[in-house]
Design an enzyme around this catalytic site. Sequence first.
Site, PDB file in Angstrom:
ATOM      1  N   ASP A 117      32.058  -1.291 -55.927  1.00 47.29           N
ATOM      2  CA  ASP A 117      32.264  -2.121 -54.794  1.00 47.29           C
ATOM      3  C   ASP A 117      33.808  -1.662 -54.186  1.00 47.29           C
ATOM      4  O   ASP A 117      34.684  -1.271 -54.946  1.00 47.29           O
ATOM      5  CB  ASP A 117      32.645  -3.521 -55.355  1.00 47.29           C
ATOM      6  CG  ASP A 117      32.545  -4.549 -54.328  1.00 47.29           C
ATOM      7  OD1 ASP A 117      32.067  -4.336 -53.354  1.00 47.29           O
ATOM      8  OD2 ASP A 117      33.313  -5.670 -54.700  1.00 47.29           O
ATOM      9  N   HIS A 124      40.404  -8.526 -44.464  1.00 44.87           N
ATOM     10  CA  HIS A 124      40.231  -9.409 -45.747  1.00 44.87           C
ATOM     11  C   HIS A 124      41.583  -8.706 -46.766  1.00 44.87           C
ATOM     12  O   HIS A 124      42.261  -9.704 -47.240  1.00 44.87           O
ATOM     13  CB  HIS A 124      38.897  -8.818 -46.484  1.00 44.87           C
ATOM     14  CG  HIS A 124      39.081  -9.301 -48.039  1.00 44.87           C
ATOM     15  ND1 HIS A 124      38.783 -10.563 -48.389  1.00 44.87           N
ATOM     16  CD2 HIS A 124      38.857  -8.433 -48.885  1.00 44.87           C
ATOM     17  CE1 HIS A 124      38.887 -10.564 -49.607  1.00 44.87           C
ATOM     18  NE2 HIS A 124      38.876  -9.174 -50.034  1.00 44.87           N
ATOM     19  N   GLU A 190      31.775 -13.421 -52.191  1.00 42.26           N
ATOM     20  CA  GLU A 190      32.455 -12.421 -51.417  1.00 42.26           C
ATOM     21  C   GLU A 190      31.078 -11.849 -50.492  1.00 42.26           C
ATOM     22  O   GLU A 190      30.000 -11.461 -51.024  1.00 42.26           O
ATOM     23  CB  GLU A 190      32.795 -11.083 -52.189  1.00 42.26           C
ATOM     24  CG  GLU A 190      34.309 -11.526 -52.747  1.00 42.26           C
ATOM     25  CD  GLU A 190      35.059 -10.565 -53.233  1.00 42.26           C
ATOM     26  OE1 GLU A 190      36.231 -10.547 -53.429  1.00 42.26           O
ATOM     27  OE2 GLU A 190      34.403  -9.348 -53.342  1.00 42.26           O
ATOM     28  N   GLU A 192      29.360  -9.453 -48.562  1.00 41.81           N
ATOM     29  CA  GLU A 192      29.314  -7.816 -48.471  1.00 41.81           C
ATOM     30  C   GLU A 192      27.905  -7.343 -48.025  1.00 41.81           C
ATOM     31  O   GLU A 192      26.835  -7.981 -47.839  1.00 41.81           O
ATOM     32  CB  GLU A 192      29.850  -7.425 -49.841  1.00 41.81           C
ATOM     33  CG  GLU A 192      30.792  -8.078 -50.355  1.00 41.81           C
ATOM     34  CD  GLU A 192      31.432  -7.184 -51.521  1.00 41.81           C
ATOM     35  OE1 GLU A 192      31.102  -5.929 -51.889  1.00 41.81           O
ATOM     36  OE2 GLU A 192      32.225  -7.647 -52.094  1.00 41.81           O
ATOM     37  N   ASP A 224      28.974 -10.603 -54.026  1.00 37.77           N
ATOM     38  CA  ASP A 224      29.842 -10.290 -55.174  1.00 37.77           C
ATOM     39  C   ASP A 224      30.585 -11.130 -55.556  1.00 37.77           C
ATOM     40  O   ASP A 224      31.774 -11.959 -55.445  1.00 37.77           O
ATOM     41  CB  ASP A 224      30.848  -9.274 -54.841  1.00 37.77           C
ATOM     42  CG  ASP A 224      31.574  -8.526 -56.089  1.00 37.77           C
ATOM     43  OD1 ASP A 224      30.880  -8.484 -56.952  1.00 37.77           O
ATOM     44  OD2 ASP A 224      32.754  -8.019 -56.188  1.00 37.77           O
ATOM     45  N   ARG A 228      38.243 -16.045 -59.677  1.00 44.36           N
ATOM     46  CA  ARG A 228      39.517 -15.725 -59.115  1.00 44.36           C
ATOM     47  C   ARG A 228      40.623 -16.119 -60.375  1.00 44.36           C
ATOM     48  O   ARG A 228      41.435 -15.160 -60.229  1.00 44.36           O
ATOM     49  CB  ARG A 228      39.637 -16.519 -57.910  1.00 44.36           C
ATOM     50  CG  ARG A 228      38.752 -16.342 -56.710  1.00 44.36           C
ATOM     51  CD  ARG A 228      39.020 -14.623 -56.236  1.00 44.36           C
ATOM     52  NE  ARG A 228      38.072 -14.656 -55.179  1.00 44.36           N
ATOM     53  CZ  ARG A 228      37.901 -13.504 -54.600  1.00 44.36           C
ATOM     54  NH1 ARG A 228      38.404 -12.213 -55.312  1.00 44.36           N
ATOM     55  NH2 ARG A 228      37.265 -13.365 -53.376  1.00 44.36           N
ATOM     56  N   GLN A 231      39.978 -13.188 -62.723  1.00 41.74           N
ATOM     57  CA  GLN A 231      40.483 -11.872 -62.176  1.00 41.74           C
ATOM     58  C   GLN A 231      41.815 -11.786 -61.975  1.00 41.74           C
ATOM     59  O   GLN A 231      42.623 -10.519 -62.303  1.00 41.74           O
ATOM     60  CB  GLN A 231      39.739 -11.912 -60.792  1.00 41.74           C
ATOM     61  CG  GLN A 231      40.075 -10.607 -59.744  1.00 41.74           C
ATOM     62  CD  GLN A 231      39.523 -10.470 -58.587  1.00 41.74           C
ATOM     63  OE1 GLN A 231      38.931 -11.471 -58.256  1.00 41.74           O
ATOM     64  NE2 GLN A 231      39.797  -9.678 -57.698  1.00 41.74           N
ATOM     65  N   LYS A 244      34.549 -10.352 -62.425  1.00 42.31           N
ATOM     66  CA  LYS A 244      33.301  -9.819 -61.324  1.00 42.31           C
ATOM     67  C   LYS A 244      32.141  -9.493 -61.951  1.00 42.31           C
ATOM     68  O   LYS A 244      30.855  -9.385 -61.341  1.00 42.31           O
ATOM     69  CB  LYS A 244      34.118  -8.420 -60.578  1.00 42.31           C
ATOM     70  CG  LYS A 244      35.241  -8.647 -59.824  1.00 42.31           C
ATOM     71  CD  LYS A 244      34.822  -9.373 -58.248  1.00 42.31           C
ATOM     72  CE  LYS A 244      35.984  -9.067 -57.419  1.00 42.31           C
ATOM     73  NZ  LYS A 244      35.674  -9.578 -56.080  1.00 42.31           N
ATOM     74  N   THR A 248      26.151 -10.269 -59.609  1.00 39.20           N
ATOM     75  CA  THR A 248      26.040  -9.566 -58.131  1.00 39.20           C
ATOM     76  C   THR A 248      24.772  -9.818 -57.755  1.00 39.20           C
ATOM     77  O   THR A 248      23.830  -9.398 -58.133  1.00 39.20           O
ATOM     78  CB  THR A 248      26.771  -8.074 -58.110  1.00 39.20           C
ATOM     79  OG1 THR A 248      27.975  -8.015 -58.897  1.00 39.20           O
ATOM     80  CG2 THR A 248      26.594  -7.990 -56.688  1.00 39.20           C
ATOM     81  N   GLU A 350      40.094 -16.594 -48.757  1.00 40.57           N
ATOM     82  CA  GLU A 350      40.947 -16.492 -47.669  1.00 40.57           C
ATOM     83  C   GLU A 350      40.461 -18.036 -46.995  1.00 40.57           C
ATOM     84  O   GLU A 350      41.302 -18.456 -46.289  1.00 40.57           O
ATOM     85  CB  GLU A 350      40.090 -15.628 -46.910  1.00 40.57           C
ATOM     86  CG  GLU A 350      40.419 -14.251 -47.350  1.00 40.57           C
ATOM     87  CD  GLU A 350      39.461 -13.157 -46.467  1.00 40.57           C
ATOM     88  OE1 GLU A 350      40.010 -12.687 -45.459  1.00 40.57           O
ATOM     89  OE2 GLU A 350      38.629 -12.704 -47.145  1.00 40.57           O
TER      90      GLU A 350
END
Length: 410
Positions: A117, A124, A190, A192, A224, A228, A231, A244, A248, A350
């Site tokens: 990834d 971002h 996420e 992607e 993904d 948080r 992480q 993570k 996925t 975000e």
Amino acid sequence: MTPWPPAPHDTPFPVENLPYGVFSAADGRPRIGVAIGDHVLEVGPVARSRGLSFADLLFGSTLNPLMAAGPGTWRAARAEITSWLTDPAHRAAVEPHLLRRDAVTSHLPFEVADYVDFYSSEHHATNVGRIFRPGSEPLTPNWRHLPIGYHGRAGTVIVSGTPVARPAGQRKGPSDPAPAFGPSTRLDIEAEVGFVVGVPSDLGRPVPVSGFRDHVFGVCLVNDWSARDIQAWETVPLGPFLGKSFATSVSPWVVPLEALEPARVPPPVRDPAVLPYLDDAGESWALDLALEIRINGHVVSRPPFAPMYWTGAQQLAHLTVNGASLRTGDLYASGTVSGPERDQRGCLLELTWSGTEPLEFPDGTRRTFLEDGDEVTITATAPGPGGVRLGLGEVTGRVMPSPAGPPERR
């Protein structure tokens, strides 16, 4: 009777698209097909009835043998399938193998060999830097020099529609005296774009930017999922790990690279100039894809893919420049796709500015991060020839409660 061609002009799966997938019908047997309009065509029997040399590659429960065959076979198969679905002379042979897409079950379309990834959206990366390092330069010194990435877990790549259990792990907030174990309270997404490798490479031989189309079979969508809080605590000093690796999600359809030729656009300006092995002048694979993120049916963002600072071709070149080899079924993802506007951000970190600005939905509900039961759907389209839009399908997942019990809210 099925219209011919069996796809209306406004479908995301016109004959100009023809993404590959693996599906099963009532008998439960996985088989290879292409999406066409509201249908899926089982391609193996038609290819075998025509005595095609590559027919055996279109049977089975995975796309890997077809992907490994290389661009010559990919082009030949695509041209053949296009002729079946446009020339009425083939209708009698094709029609018995068309099934309604809403009557079949999708499976993971390829066996995933490795998963990497990246972190390639400047918008971002800038937003994340401002969230975590306020008052400092948001981008790390290496960001504009190389595509930053990490190795993920291939064994937890799952097909769209597979439920996602809330992960548990160690968490420690800034004011906590010690870490605690429990379900994530800051579960995120996420949005992607993923690139699927078909042709392998030799150990010790880097793949240049110009080799992108020789190795990459096609494109899919990726969510993904990210915990948080887990992480943040573990990513010192190394990169993402348990935050993570729990899941996925990928879309069930892989759009051939050839279908996306009309979506190629000039890349963004890179400053400073990139090193020679990343120079994609004349060979850019920036793609004009339009993504959309929905949570519980509500649109929360529409990220544009065209501004991504690093392209799929550059990511592949960087991934192999140290001599790392490719394998059939390797998947690498773009990293979160975000644009310059607030409603173009590709993750909740975000969109809610790390939980300080909750999203408000039309039904009165609010979200900072995902709750149990929430369903996330990511879709994307690309321009095709003659003004048609090509769909990349969708990647959907619903959050299920953690086996470790409900999270303790803070």
